[in-house]
Write an enzyme that holds these catalytic residues in place. Structure first.
Site, PDB file in Angstrom:
ATOM      1  N   THR A  86     -29.414   5.200  34.305  1.00 35.28           N
ATOM      2  CA  THR A  86     -28.600   5.298  35.265  1.00 35.28           C
ATOM      3  C   THR A  86     -28.165   6.857  35.764  1.00 35.28           C
ATOM      4  O   THR A  86     -28.591   7.597  35.730  1.00 35.28           O
ATOM      5  CB  THR A  86     -27.075   4.198  34.243  1.00 35.28           C
ATOM      6  OG1 THR A  86     -26.784   5.923  33.030  1.00 35.28           O
ATOM      7  CG2 THR A  86     -27.582   3.661  33.696  1.00 35.28           C
ATOM      8  N   ASN A 107     -17.513   0.533  26.799  1.00 35.69           N
ATOM      9  CA  ASN A 107     -18.850   0.764  27.010  1.00 35.69           C
ATOM     10  C   ASN A 107     -19.189   2.960  28.014  1.00 35.69           C
ATOM     11  O   ASN A 107     -19.485   2.675  27.864  1.00 35.69           O
ATOM     12  CB  ASN A 107     -19.588   0.325  28.295  1.00 35.69           C
ATOM     13  CG  ASN A 107     -20.448   0.624  29.139  1.00 35.69           C
ATOM     14  OD1 ASN A 107     -21.249   0.995  28.917  1.00 35.69           O
ATOM     15  ND2 ASN A 107     -20.191   1.148  30.724  1.00 35.69           N
ATOM     16  N   TYR A 159     -23.213  13.909  20.653  1.00 35.79           N
ATOM     17  CA  TYR A 159     -23.857  12.155  21.051  1.00 35.79           C
ATOM     18  C   TYR A 159     -23.776  11.727  20.393  1.00 35.79           C
ATOM     19  O   TYR A 159     -23.424  10.763  20.052  1.00 35.79           O
ATOM     20  CB  TYR A 159     -24.293  12.225  22.515  1.00 35.79           C
ATOM     21  CG  TYR A 159     -25.138  11.364  23.315  1.00 35.79           C
ATOM     22  CD1 TYR A 159     -23.608  10.594  24.002  1.00 35.79           C
ATOM     23  CD2 TYR A 159     -25.913  10.754  22.882  1.00 35.79           C
ATOM     24  CE1 TYR A 159     -23.646   9.252  24.012  1.00 35.79           C
ATOM     25  CE2 TYR A 159     -26.387   9.552  23.560  1.00 35.79           C
ATOM     26  CZ  TYR A 159     -25.686   9.141  24.483  1.00 35.79           C
ATOM     27  OH  TYR A 159     -25.529   7.709  24.889  1.00 35.79           O
TER      28      TYR A 159
END
Ligand code: NAI
Length: 258
Positions: A188, A88, A153
């Site tokens: 987050t 993760n 990414y």
């Protein structure tokens, strides 16, 4: 006479914050042995103070030697058992490709892609030795259709999706499943504050909580499904992007994400 169920155990990278932290809390609450790994030792300390974490240890996922030591330490606690490897840990870096410092591109790929591959290679012997085990990774909606200004990414997350699919075949004969989650936008530390303010209240691009992703990790252990979407509406977007990629491109351009 029935034999007692073994205590299940999960190894979570990026566990000090966000999705990894929420997953560590959820699995610990439900009685699993949790290995929480991260470069952020302060965050791990906070997590440990809040919950019954079996093992909290610093790990830089890009370091194969450190990874081997972390898996060995985990195996000592669990007697060699590993029910879920949760790859993760990840970072994000935003800029047009031609303006991105090359060092930043390489760093991102080392963490988001090589870190996942190192984890898979290192933990596979434990997964193969554990009946019903799962190799689970955090992908992204950027693996459905690449995101502008997030080229490295997007490339890393497409690669993780490919890895998952390849392993889902490769590992079948060993009784190990491979799956991933493709979250949209999760609340987050990774999310830029200005993005939060622009999000719609519903649909595939609504803000989801780290806990919603953690619940999907929980479900993925029991259900044989390769790709999980959070929120679930992202699956329709995926189907559209596969059949009509030009429509997906024009949609993002119309949102001003060019
Ligand atoms: P976060 O920033 O809250 O957590 C990421 C964690 O990874 C941090 O604790 C960080 O210290 C750790 N980490 C970074 N480099 C590391 C390394 N080399 N070794 C070990 N740990 C390292 O962010 P979040 O959102 O919880 O990210 C988790 C995963 O979710 C990432 O893979 C991210 O790409 C993915 N994701 C996040 C989305 C979002 O909107 N927040 C959407 C889709 C995917």
């Amino acid at each position: 006479m029935t034999t007692a169920e073994p205590r299940r155990c999960i190894f979570i990278t990026g566990a000090a914050s966000g999705i990894g932290r929420a997953t560590a809390l959820l699995f610990a609450e439900r009685g699993w042995f949790v290995g929480a790994l991260d470069v952020d030792e302060t965050g791990l300390g906070t997590l440990q103070a809040e919950s019954q974490i079996g093992l909290a240890r610093r790990l830089d996922v890009t370091d194969p030697q450190d990874y081997r030591a972390a898996v060995a330490a985990f195996a000592e606690h669990t007697g060699g058992r590993l029910d879920i490897l949760f790859n993760n840990a990840g970072i994000i870096a935003s800029s047009p490709l031609d303006e991105a410092p090359w060092e930043a591109v390489e760093r991102l790929l080392r963490i988001n892609l090589f870190g996942v591959m190192i984890g898979m290679q290192t933990a596979l012997p434990l997964l193969k030795a554990t009946p019903g085990s799962l190799c689970f990774s955090t992908c992204s909606a950027s693996a459905i259709f690449g995101s502008a200004n997030l080229t490295a990414y997007s490339a890393s997350k497409h690669a993780v999706k490919g890895l998952t699919e390849a392993l889902s075949i490769e590992l079948k004969k060993h009784g190990v499943r491979a799956a991933d989650v493709l979250p949209g936008i999760v609340d987050t530390a990774m999310l830029p504050p200005e993005t939060r303010a622009m999000l719609p209240p519903d649909g595939p691009w609504r803000l989801v909580t780290p806990r919603e992703v953690a619940e999907v990790v929980w479900r993925a252990y029991d259900e044989d499904r390769i790709h999980w979407y959070v929120p679930p509406e992202l699956k329709d977007f995926h189907l559209m992007a596969v059949s009509e990629p030009e429509k997906a491109r024009d949609y993002f351009i119309s949102l001003g994400r060019g």
